[in-house]
Design a protein around this motif. Structure first.
Motif, short mmCIF file in Angstrom:
data_model
loop_
_atom_site.label_atom_id
_atom_site.label_comp_id
_atom_site.label_asym_id
_atom_site.label_seq_id
_atom_site.Cartn_x
_atom_site.Cartn_y
_atom_site.Cartn_z
N PHE A 134 27.49 -9.86 -30.38
CA PHE A 134 26.40 -10.15 -29.51
C PHE A 134 26.14 -9.91 -28.13
CE2 PHE A 134 23.62 -12.96 -26.81
CZ PHE A 134 22.61 -12.89 -27.69
N PRO A 135 27.19 -9.80 -27.36
CA PRO A 135 26.99 -9.21 -26.11
C PRO A 135 26.90 -7.80 -26.04
CG PRO A 135 28.95 -10.98 -26.04
CD PRO A 135 28.49 -10.93 -27.59
N LEU A 136 27.36 -7.16 -27.11
CA LEU A 136 27.29 -5.53 -27.12
C LEU A 136 25.92 -5.38 -27.40
CD1 LEU A 136 30.71 -4.93 -29.15
CD2 LEU A 136 30.24 -4.50 -26.85
N VAL A 137 25.09 -6.13 -28.69
CA VAL A 137 24.01 -5.61 -28.59
C VAL A 137 22.95 -6.00 -27.66
CG1 VAL A 137 22.07 -6.45 -30.27
CG2 VAL A 137 24.18 -6.29 -31.15
N THR A 138 23.13 -7.01 -26.86
CA THR A 138 22.21 -7.19 -25.86
C THR A 138 22.97 -6.67 -24.29
OG1 THR A 138 23.41 -9.25 -25.30
CG2 THR A 138 21.58 -9.37 -26.56
N HIS A 139 23.51 -5.61 -24.58
CA HIS A 139 24.26 -4.90 -23.33
C HIS A 139 23.43 -4.58 -22.16
CE1 HIS A 139 27.70 -3.08 -21.42
NE2 HIS A 139 26.83 -1.92 -21.01
N ALA A 140 22.19 -3.94 -22.48
CA ALA A 140 21.34 -3.50 -21.68
C ALA A 140 20.71 -4.78 -20.81
CB ALA A 140 20.17 -2.62 -22.44
N PHE A 166 31.88 -4.20 -21.87
CA PHE A 166 31.61 -3.46 -23.09
C PHE A 166 32.89 -3.24 -23.83
CE2 PHE A 166 31.71 0.58 -25.41
CZ PHE A 166 30.46 0.57 -26.12
N TYR A 167 33.77 -2.77 -23.14
CA TYR A 167 35.27 -2.47 -23.90
C TYR A 167 35.90 -3.85 -24.32
CZ TYR A 167 34.67 2.33 -22.50
OH TYR A 167 34.21 3.66 -22.30
N MET A 176 29.46 6.51 -22.34
CA MET A 176 29.34 5.40 -21.54
C MET A 176 29.28 5.82 -20.06
SD MET A 176 28.70 2.79 -23.26
CE MET A 176 29.00 1.19 -22.38
N ARG A 177 29.93 7.00 -19.81
CA ARG A 177 30.31 7.70 -18.52
C ARG A 177 28.75 8.59 -18.31
NH1 ARG A 177 36.21 8.75 -16.96
NH2 ARG A 177 37.11 6.55 -17.25
N GLY A 178 28.67 9.15 -19.47
CA GLY A 178 27.41 10.20 -19.46
C GLY A 178 26.26 9.64 -19.26
N HIS A 179 26.00 8.35 -19.79
CA HIS A 179 24.77 7.54 -19.76
C HIS A 179 24.56 6.81 -18.74
CE1 HIS A 179 21.62 5.87 -22.48
NE2 HIS A 179 21.50 6.97 -22.53
N HIS A 180 25.70 6.59 -17.61
CA HIS A 180 25.89 5.72 -16.73
C HIS A 180 25.63 4.21 -17.08
CE1 HIS A 180 25.79 9.35 -14.70
NE2 HIS A 180 24.48 9.74 -15.08
N GLU A 181 26.08 3.70 -18.17
CA GLU A 181 25.98 2.24 -18.48
C GLU A 181 26.63 1.47 -17.55
OE1 GLU A 181 24.44 0.97 -21.02
OE2 GLU A 181 23.93 2.82 -22.53
N GLU A 182 26.12 0.18 -17.35
CA GLU A 182 26.53 -0.67 -16.45
C GLU A 182 27.57 -1.56 -17.38
OE1 GLU A 182 23.36 -2.61 -14.59
OE2 GLU A 182 22.81 -0.93 -13.35
N ASN A 183 28.36 -2.62 -16.60
CA ASN A 183 28.98 -3.53 -17.20
C ASN A 183 30.00 -2.80 -18.33
OD1 ASN A 183 27.95 -5.71 -15.64
ND2 ASN A 183 26.14 -5.36 -17.03
N GLN A 184 30.74 -1.65 -17.88
CA GLN A 184 31.63 -0.90 -18.93
C GLN A 184 32.71 -1.83 -19.27
OE1 GLN A 184 32.24 3.01 -18.52
NE2 GLN A 184 30.28 3.55 -17.78
N THR A 185 33.11 -2.54 -18.46
CA THR A 185 34.22 -3.52 -18.80
C THR A 185 33.94 -4.53 -19.67
OG1 THR A 185 35.26 -3.30 -16.49
CG2 THR A 185 36.14 -4.91 -17.57
N PRO A 226 24.17 0.34 -27.06
CA PRO A 226 24.61 1.65 -26.85
C PRO A 226 24.94 2.21 -28.14
CG PRO A 226 25.54 -0.03 -25.24
CD PRO A 226 24.67 -0.96 -26.21
N THR A 227 25.01 3.59 -28.20
CA THR A 227 25.25 4.33 -29.37
C THR A 227 26.70 4.02 -29.90
OG1 THR A 227 23.70 6.01 -28.57
CG2 THR A 227 24.92 6.46 -30.45
N PRO A 228 27.62 4.10 -29.18
CA PRO A 228 29.06 3.77 -29.86
C PRO A 228 28.97 2.40 -30.66
CG PRO A 228 29.25 4.43 -27.35
CD PRO A 228 27.67 4.27 -27.77
N VAL A 229 28.27 1.40 -30.02
CA VAL A 229 28.26 0.13 -30.52
C VAL A 229 27.34 0.48 -32.17
CG1 VAL A 229 27.07 -2.22 -30.46
CG2 VAL A 229 27.95 -1.10 -28.72
#
Lengths: 502, 158, 493
Positions: A146-152, A111-112, A100-109, A237-240
């Motif tokens: 669902f929110p994880l799948v649509t994370h982007a 996500f977790y 997540m850090r390497g990929h600069h994903e938003e809304n990481q909180t 995201p890949t971890p998901v």
């Protein structure tokens, strides 16, 4: 003992609350995730020990309807699933930190938070003591992922989310719920009981239809034609993709199929009524077709997704064989495939973060720059295909002789053909990586640049040739586990023998 | 209290309705049905809101007729107690007394009339709400013709 | 002392408070209305408790003994309905304050609350009375005030919708009076209990059957059973938000109750199911309602209208339960009366919050609201999931009993159809959710913030009830079962 069960459900929920509380401090937030994951595994492990001692702890949480409680109960099959999911949660959290850090994903909180919720629902699925509880957590799992799948949050993610929830909800509501209530009307109970509850209550003519409603209604098992949600979910995201769509969600599906076959129908009833014969061939068709589609996918994650579709039907097939060896193979394949496939997804994600490459045809020569990642991919491949020295060999072995014992020689041929196919489409990746010639386009500079100016991208030390440190560690752990499970598959095997001979 | 199964009124009514199989002899039903259909027709066929209200009134009136004619008993007198005035009809004893006397004198049934008084009040209330709405529709749209209102809305929607 | 008079107090308190409202100013009128609604809830809960522990209560109005005097008779069935109506009244009451101030001219507000209380007392009166003509009177009290309430909507189309409702509603009510008159002509009685004893003697007459037909059409108009639902979508769409929330959760429910009461208690379940074959008449209508209206709902752009069509479909579920002609089916019907009131109340109240902030409830206007009004939209999502019938919500509980009922009759295609339409509900709910969470905010939404707490608190109260009774349905299911058995008493079903 029963408090442990409740703890298994509440720990991840508490974890997500902690994550929310600590949202201002990413390091503390990730530490909270890791600690909860570790604690959860410890809890599940002690439940495992208790079950191996012969205990069957159970606790009623609520009773929505007369005679249909929401109840948690630890039994061997569920413990197996919970062990895998909780262990891999630790590993995936570590991986996600790097990714997540390497990929600069938003809304990481967010996500977790939802990740932890999804794990809580997975625990609920694993420890469900009756069909109703299983259904409840199954649906909650769809919602929390669902929110994880649509994370982007992009249009593509929205469309994927629509397919995801659309298929999972509509199959579960239309087919599965109908089947559940039908069972309730027939048997007057929904409790998971060794030997099943339908014998003598459902007619032989009805059994194939009812079993079919379950197999198709459990959309998470991705039996064709209800598999489309799984490739669609790969926008996540890949971890998901790794944890949920190689382990928790899909395994919740096949786990449910196995559980229904063993504890609701009872293997004896299934074989006596030949209820599952037509479904064996549906599963076989999914195995072959999934492999063929995987072949044609150039996108690495899509290829892995179709490989998952194909492999899931191995588990379904094992359940439909409804003999001891088939069920053992089925349960062990849940474990073996989980470790193998998560390794593959981890590698795919690491490649993507390090080089921003997503297509198989772009991987030429990369293996020399990321040797550990590609070596791990090779081990994962071996496990999926079912070759020593990886754990997948065991489950394929049991499934094969299970099919022979059921007198389905045709299915053995299917299993072998599919193994060949998967060998072909998966081996292409390490082969290209190690032996392909690196192209100019293959210069992974963009990834390097991205990281250089990213706020979280402080891991510049590993350069372009490596995955983020955290992620690489996770990859090595799961790859090692694949080999360890070949040498020492005993815990899972013993759990499954408890299922077949209680 | 009055055991209704033994109520002579009810018995005579039931007997009367036996005869009512022959509808020709019961012109009151025909009047009711004709009025009802006329009212219903106006209600549906007319686009003018005031006419619709008039249709509704005619429709409801047919029901008033139905109730009022139900109360009539052949040969019955108006329902005013014959004799025994001042017995204090309000208490239960008086009611029993009344029933006793009813066996001697045949009265028309007053209850339907009482009921329909209520229904008439309700009808007036309905009419007034309907008219009030028509006034406000006229203020808002400048017309009370249903087709014109629909045209205005279709225009606004487009 | 007072507890003896609970049945009449149930109706009289709001009825007397109504004219008082006219003499009060804005907020004072609201206070009185909220107080009266709250006390109605307290009374109905007390009544339900007493009925469940000691059996039916008979109350002779003005001490005139039935069957000559008017009897108020409360048993498990109508105590249940009273609780439904007064719960919604008590929750929407506090909610109305700001919503009504925003949507209705200040000088009309006292009148609004007067009409509101009249409507409430009319609905409660229909439920509490044991006299068939009294039913008609209360029906008209509630209907006339409802026409007025709907006409108070901001959009001028509210006026035409109210007029159309008035015409169709009056026709329905007149049909009911005709039916009642014919029954009286055959039996000489207006008391429900009395009628139920007298009617079996005259089952075979044409008059009774004609009366049955008139009553059926009248009540089906009132409860908006497809295809007699045409008044409903516009009325719900253009009425003020608070009115929609209240009416959608109560008015059609009471009409369903009246249908049950007349056809199962007064005529008798045996007559309805064995002689008139009510089940076979209602089954196709219910299925048509469920399927066609769910489909229509999917294509609506105005969310209030979308939910209105969904309501017609949901009424189909209630009637479907009745058409099973079994205790389980009726339990499903009675449960869904309550559960649907909870979910639609919550949904329409969440829409009221949206209306309060951005002045529109069209889907495109709600784009991006998930970030702007997270608490409101979370309530909408929860209510929507309940509507779909996701486990741990009340919607699931109703669906469960409905499907058990269908399978008990061996009608598995019906069960499959019910589940299929749940999936359709998912589609129409999801259209709104997607707009709110995935689309860019519209100009209006970008400016708006979260709705005020006095709107959110009642909305969330209903949402939480949705969840609570979804997780612990024991109590509601038990009451519904007792009521269902009461309705079918003596038929051995």
């Amino acid at each position: 003992m029963t408090t442990l069960l409740i703890l298994a459900l509440l720990l991840p929920v508490a974890g997500s609350a902690l994550v929310l509380l600590l949202r201002r401090n990413p390091n503390a937030r990730e530490a909270a995730s890791l600690v909860t994951a570790g604690a959860l595994f410890a809890v599940v492990f002690s439940i495992y020990q208790a079950v191996m001692r012969g205990e069957r702890p159970a606790v009623v949480l609520a009773e929505p309807f007369p005679g249909v409680p929401i109840v948690l109960e630890a039994e061997p099959l569920g413990v197996l699933f919970a062990l895998i999911a909780s262990f891999l949660w630790i590993v995936t959290t570590a991986y996600a930190i790097g990714y997540m850090r390497g990929h600069h994903e938003e809304n990481q909180t967010r996500f977790y938070t939802f990740f932890a919720f999804a794990i809580a629902s997975t625990m609920g699925v694993a420890f469900a003591g009756n069909l109703f509880t299983l259904f409840v957590f199954y649906e909650v799992l769809s919602l929390t992922t669902f929110p994880l799948v649509t994370h982007a949050g992009t249009d593509a993610a929205r469309r994927a989310g629509r397919v995801y929830l659309g298929i999972l909800f509509s199959t579960s509501i239309v087919f599965q719920l109908l089947a559940i209530i039908w069972v309730y009307v027939l048997a007057g109970t929904l409790d998971f009981t060794p030997g099943g509850i339908l014998e003598g209550r459902a007619s032989a003519g009805m059994a194939p239809l009812l079993l079919g409603l379950f197999v198709f209604g459990i959309g998470k098992a991705a039996v064709m034609p209800f598999h489309r949600w799984l490739p669609a979910a790969m926008v996540a995201p890949t971890p998901v993709s790794a944890l949920l769509h190689a382990v928790a969600v899909v395994k919740a599906g096949v786990f449910a199929v196995l559980k229904v076959t063993v504890y609701i129908f009872g293997t004896g009833f299934v074989t006596a009524t030949a209820a599952s014969v037509w479904l064996m061939w549906v599963a076989a068709a999914t195995i072959i077709l999934g492999s063929l589609v995987a072949f044609r996918k150039d996108n690495l994650k899509a290829r892995l997704a179709y490989s998952t579709v194909s492999q899931l039907s191995y588990v379904v097939l094992g359940a439909m064989l409804a003999n001891a060896l088939g069920v053992i193979g089925s349960g062990m394949h849940i474990a073996m495939h989980a470790f193998g496939k998560i390794t593959l997804f981890f590698c795919a994600g690491a490649i993507m973060v390090a080089t921003h490459r997503t297509e198989v045809s772009q991987l030429d020569g990369l293996g020399r720059k990321m040797p550990l990642t590609f070596a791990a991919f090779l081990i994962g491949t071996l496990s999926i295909v079912g070759l020593p020295p990886a754990g997948g060999a065991w489950s394929k072995w049991f499934l094969g002789i299970g099919a022979l014992e059921a007198g389905q020689v045709g299915l053995v041929a299917v299993l072998m053909l599919s193994s060949l196919l998967s060998l072909a489409y998966l081996m292409e990746i390490p082969l290209r990586g190690f032996f392909g010639r690196a192209t100019e386009e293959g210069d992974p500079q963009p990834g390097h640049e991205d990281r250089a100016h990213g706020p979280d991208g402080g891991h510049g030390d590993h350069g372009f040739h490596g995955a983020p440190r955290w992620s690489l560690a996770a990859i090595l752990v799961t790859a090692a586990a694949c080999i360890a499970l070949f040498i020492h598959p005993d815990p899972f095997y013993r759990l499954m023998t408890l299922v077949t001979a209680p | 209290m009055i055991p209704v199964a033994a109520n002579p009124l009810a018995q005579s009514l039931a007997a009367q309705l036996q005869i009512a199989q022959n509808l020709v002899s019961h012109y009151n039903y025909w009047v009711v049905i004709v009025l009802m259909m006329v009212g219903f027709h106006i209600l549906i066929a007319r686009g003018n809101l005031i006419r619709k209200i008039v249709g509704l009134n005619v429709f409801q009136t047919s029901v008033f007729m139905l109730y009022i004619s139900l109360g009539k008993i052949s040969g019955g007198t108006p329902p005013i107690l014959a004799g025994g005035v001042g017995h204090g009809e309000t208490d239960a004893h008086g009611a029993a007394e009344g029933a006793h006397q009813a066996a001697e004198v045949l009265y028309s049934n007053p209850l339907p009339h009482v009921l329909i008084l209520t229904a008439i009040v309700v009808g007036i209330a309905t009419t007034s709400v309907g008219l009030a709405l028509a006034v406000r529709i006229r203020e808002a749209y400048g017309t009370i013709e249903e087709e014109e209102i629909n045209a205005i809305e279709a225009e606004a929607g487009a | 002392m007072i507890s003896e008079h609970l049945p009449i107090l149930q109706v009289v308190i709001p009825l007397l408070a109504a004219p008082l409202c006219i003499f009060l100013r804005g907020r004072a009128a609201w206070g009185l209305a909220a107080l009266a609604s709250g006390s109605a809830l307290a009374i109905s809960l007390a009544l339900l408790g007493r009925v469940l522990s000691t059996g039916a209560i008979s109350y002779a109005l003005g001490d005139w003994a039935p069957p000559v005097g008017i009897e108020y008779r409360v048993d498990a069935v109508n105590a249940w309905v009273l609780v439904i109506v007064s719960t919604i009244g008590a929750v929407v009451g506090p909610y109305a304050l700001l919503s009504v101030e925003r949507e209705i001219e200040a000088r009309r507000i006292p009148l609004f609350y007067a009409a509101w209380l009249l409507c409430l007392s009319g609905l409660l009166g229909m439920a509490v009375t044991g006299d068939v003509f009294n039913v008609f009177v209360f029906l008209e009290i509630s209907s006339l005030s409802a026409y007025a309430l709907i006409a108070l909507g901001r959009d001028r189309r509210a006026l035409t919708s109210a007029f159309r409702y008035l015409v169709m509603g009056s026709v329905g009510a007149t049909f009911i009076v005709i039916g009642i008159g014919l029954l009286y002509s055959m039996t000489g009685s207006l008391n429900m209990a009395d009628l139920s004893e007298l009617l079996p003697g005259v089952w075979d007459t044409r008059t009774v059957r004609v009366a049955y037909g008139f009553l059926a059409v009248g009540f089906c108009l009132k409860l908006a059973l497809f295809p007699l639902h045409l008044w409903l979508p516009n009325a719900y769409t253009f009425a003020p938000s608070a009115v929609t929330a209240f009416m959608a959760s109560t008015a059609t429910k009471v009409a369903v109750y009246m249908l049950l009461r007349f056809f199962l208690t007064v005529f008798g379940a045996a007559f309805s199911f064995d002689v008139m074959r009510l089940d076979l008449v209602l089954l196709p209508l219910a299925l048509a309602a469920i399927v066609s209206m769910s489909l229509v709902a999917i294509f609506q752009e105005n969310v209030k209208r979308l939910l209105a069509y969904s309501s017609v479909a949901q009424i189909g579920y209630m009637i479907l339960g009745l058409s099973f002609a079994s205790a389980t089916g009726l339990t499903a019907t009675l449960l869904h009366l309550f559960n649907h009131a909870l979910m639609k109340g919550a949904l329409f109240m969440a829409l009221g919050c949206v209306m309060y902030r951005i002045g529109s409830v069209r889907i495109e206007a709600m784009a991006g609201l998930g970030r702007r009004m997270p608490i409101t939209m979370a309530a909408f999502v929860a209510g929507g999931l309940s509507l779909v019938g996701v486990p741990l919500t009340v919607g699931f509980v109703s669906k469960w009993y409905l499907i058990v009922g269908a399978l008990e009759r061996g009608w598995w295609p019906v069960a499959a159809l019910v589940l299929l339409t749940s999936a359709m509900a998912l589609v129409y709910v999801w259209r709104v959710v997607e707009a709110a969470y995935f689309r860019q905010a519209s100009a209006g939404a970008r400016r708006s913030g979260e709705a005020p707490w006095s709107l959110l608190a009642p909305t969330w109260a209903l949402v939480l009830l949705n969840l609570y009774f979804g997780i612990d349905a024991m109590r509601t299911a038990e009451v519904a079962r007792v009521a269902a058995e009461l309705l079918l008493a003596g038929t051995g079903r």
